[in-house]
Design a protein around this motif. Structure first.
Motif, PDB file in Angstrom:
ATOM      1  N   GLY A  10      46.104  85.655 -73.906  1.00  0.00           N
ATOM      2  CA  GLY A  10      46.778  84.874 -74.947  1.00  0.00           C
ATOM      3  C   GLY A  10      48.093  84.292 -74.459  1.00  0.00           C
ATOM      4  N   PRO A  11      48.750  83.549 -75.344  1.00  0.00           N
ATOM      5  CA  PRO A  11      50.039  82.941 -74.992  1.00  0.00           C
ATOM      6  C   PRO A  11      51.053  84.020 -74.621  1.00  0.00           C
ATOM      7  N   GLY A  12      51.667  83.855 -73.514  1.00  0.00           N
ATOM      8  CA  GLY A  12      52.676  84.808 -73.049  1.00  0.00           C
ATOM      9  C   GLY A  12      52.100  86.064 -72.426  1.00  0.00           C
ATOM     10  N   GLY A  13      50.778  86.126 -72.295  1.00  0.00           N
ATOM     11  CA  GLY A  13      50.144  87.299 -71.706  1.00  0.00           C
ATOM     12  C   GLY A  13      50.512  87.452 -70.239  1.00  0.00           C
ATOM     13  N   ARG A  14      50.627  88.714 -69.806  1.00  0.00           N
ATOM     14  CA  ARG A  14      51.022  88.976 -68.423  1.00  0.00           C
ATOM     15  C   ARG A  14      50.051  89.977 -67.812  1.00  0.00           C
ATOM     16  N   ALA A  15      49.740  89.760 -66.547  1.00  0.00           N
ATOM     17  CA  ALA A  15      48.819  90.628 -65.827  1.00  0.00           C
ATOM     18  C   ALA A  15      49.444  91.980 -65.492  1.00  0.00           C
ATOM     19  N   ASP A  16      50.771  92.064 -65.460  1.00  0.00           N
ATOM     20  CA  ASP A  16      51.433  93.307 -65.053  1.00  0.00           C
ATOM     21  C   ASP A  16      51.719  94.258 -66.221  1.00  0.00           C
ATOM     22  N   VAL A  17      51.221  93.932 -67.414  1.00  0.00           N
ATOM     23  CA  VAL A  17      51.465  94.773 -68.595  1.00  0.00           C
ATOM     24  C   VAL A  17      50.170  95.494 -68.965  1.00  0.00           C
ATOM     25  N   ASP A  18      50.286  96.798 -69.241  1.00  0.00           N
ATOM     26  CA  ASP A  18      49.143  97.553 -69.747  1.00  0.00           C
ATOM     27  C   ASP A  18      49.171  97.426 -71.267  1.00  0.00           C
ATOM     28  N   TYR A  19      48.374  96.509 -71.795  1.00  0.00           N
ATOM     29  CA  TYR A  19      48.393  96.242 -73.225  1.00  0.00           C
ATOM     30  C   TYR A  19      47.762  97.371 -74.038  1.00  0.00           C
ATOM     31  N   ARG A  20      47.050  98.282 -73.388  1.00  0.00           N
ATOM     32  CA  ARG A  20      46.547  99.456 -74.124  1.00  0.00           C
ATOM     33  C   ARG A  20      47.722 100.288 -74.621  1.00  0.00           C
ATOM     34  N   GLN A  21      48.847 100.239 -73.893  1.00  0.00           N
ATOM     35  CA  GLN A  21      50.049 100.973 -74.288  1.00  0.00           C
ATOM     36  C   GLN A  21      51.019 100.114 -75.091  1.00  0.00           C
ATOM     37  N   ALA A  22      51.071  98.820 -74.809  1.00  0.00           N
ATOM     38  CA  ALA A  22      52.070  97.946 -75.442  1.00  0.00           C
ATOM     39  C   ALA A  22      51.594  97.312 -76.756  1.00  0.00           C
ATOM     40  N   CYS A  23      50.322  97.156 -76.929  1.00  0.00           N
ATOM     41  CA  CYS A  23      49.781  96.458 -78.098  1.00  0.00           C
ATOM     42  C   CYS A  23      49.863  97.342 -79.345  1.00  0.00           C
ATOM     43  N   LEU A  24      50.464  96.807 -80.389  1.00  0.00           N
ATOM     44  CA  LEU A  24      50.609  97.561 -81.629  1.00  0.00           C
ATOM     45  C   LEU A  24      49.277  97.805 -82.325  1.00  0.00           C
ATOM     46  N   ILE A  25      48.334  96.901 -82.157  1.00  0.00           N
ATOM     47  CA  ILE A  25      46.997  97.122 -82.722  1.00  0.00           C
ATOM     48  C   ILE A  25      46.328  98.286 -81.999  1.00  0.00           C
ATOM     49  N   SER A  26      46.407  98.306 -80.684  1.00  0.00           N
ATOM     50  CA  SER A  26      45.830  99.398 -79.907  1.00  0.00           C
ATOM     51  C   SER A  26      46.459 100.735 -80.302  1.00  0.00           C
ATOM     52  N   GLN A  27      47.763 100.750 -80.472  1.00  0.00           N
ATOM     53  CA  GLN A  27      48.455 101.981 -80.862  1.00  0.00           C
ATOM     54  C   GLN A  27      48.016 102.449 -82.252  1.00  0.00           C
ATOM     55  N   ALA A  28      47.888 101.522 -83.195  1.00  0.00           N
ATOM     56  CA  ALA A  28      47.457 101.878 -84.552  1.00  0.00           C
ATOM     57  C   ALA A  28      46.037 102.442 -84.538  1.00  0.00           C
ATOM     58  N   MET A  29      45.177 101.832 -83.763  1.00  0.00           N
ATOM     59  CA  MET A  29      43.793 102.300 -83.695  1.00  0.00           C
ATOM     60  C   MET A  29      43.711 103.675 -83.034  1.00  0.00           C
TER      61      MET A  29
END
Length: 161
Positions: free
Chosen positions: A99-118
């Protein structure tokens, strides 16, 4: 989340075994007949419970399946995990990288608020199931439906007709 119906049959089968004499085995055919299920289908679930150390398989003319541990030591989560596996219900695919502003060096499993809520929801669900044992369920069913333990024993241990 949707669980396979094998979870329901595994839970009922384990609960039914709590009302049998300790160490007494019941055949997959007898358990399947109790619910009108195909024996092969139920046997698949029972074998998964054996692999998980919840049931023990007993060979011989009085063989079948029995609980491998005391009902106080078997949680509902143990049974669910034996049938469904231990994988989390939600699997973050890290689509934010695309998505917009997405970065390859970020672990979105840890940073994503949706992932955290789930993950929190999955953990709460697992804690609830881990906090309930077959012994507690057996007691609750016996309190609400006092004839169930005796009726179950009679149907599972009676000679085939």
């Amino acid at each position: 989340m949707k669980m396979a119906e094998g979870v329901e049959w595994a839970l009922h089968s384990c609960l039914n075994m709590t009302w049998l004499q300790p160490g007494r085995a019941v055949s997959a055919a007898r358990l399947a007949a109790f619910y009108g299920l195909p024996t092969a289908y139920l046997n698949k679930q029972l074998q998964a419970l054996v692999r998980a150390g919840i049931l023990r398989s007993v060979s011989g003319p009085r063989g079948g399946f029995r609980l491998a541990r005391a009902p106080e030591e078997i949680t509902l989560l143990d049974v669910v995990t034996a049938i469904e596996g231990a994988e989390e219900a939600f699997r973050c695919a890290q689509i934010l990288r695309q998505g917009p502003g997405g970065r390859a060096d970020v672990d979105y499993r840890q940073a994503c608020l949706i992932s955290q809520a789930m993950r929190r929801a999955d953990l709460a669900w697992r804690r609830e199931l881990a906090g309930q044992t077959l012994a507690q369920l057996r007691e609750a069913v016996g309190d609400r439906y006092p004839d169930t333990p005796r009726n179950t024993r009679e149907r599972l241990v009676a000679p085939p007709s």
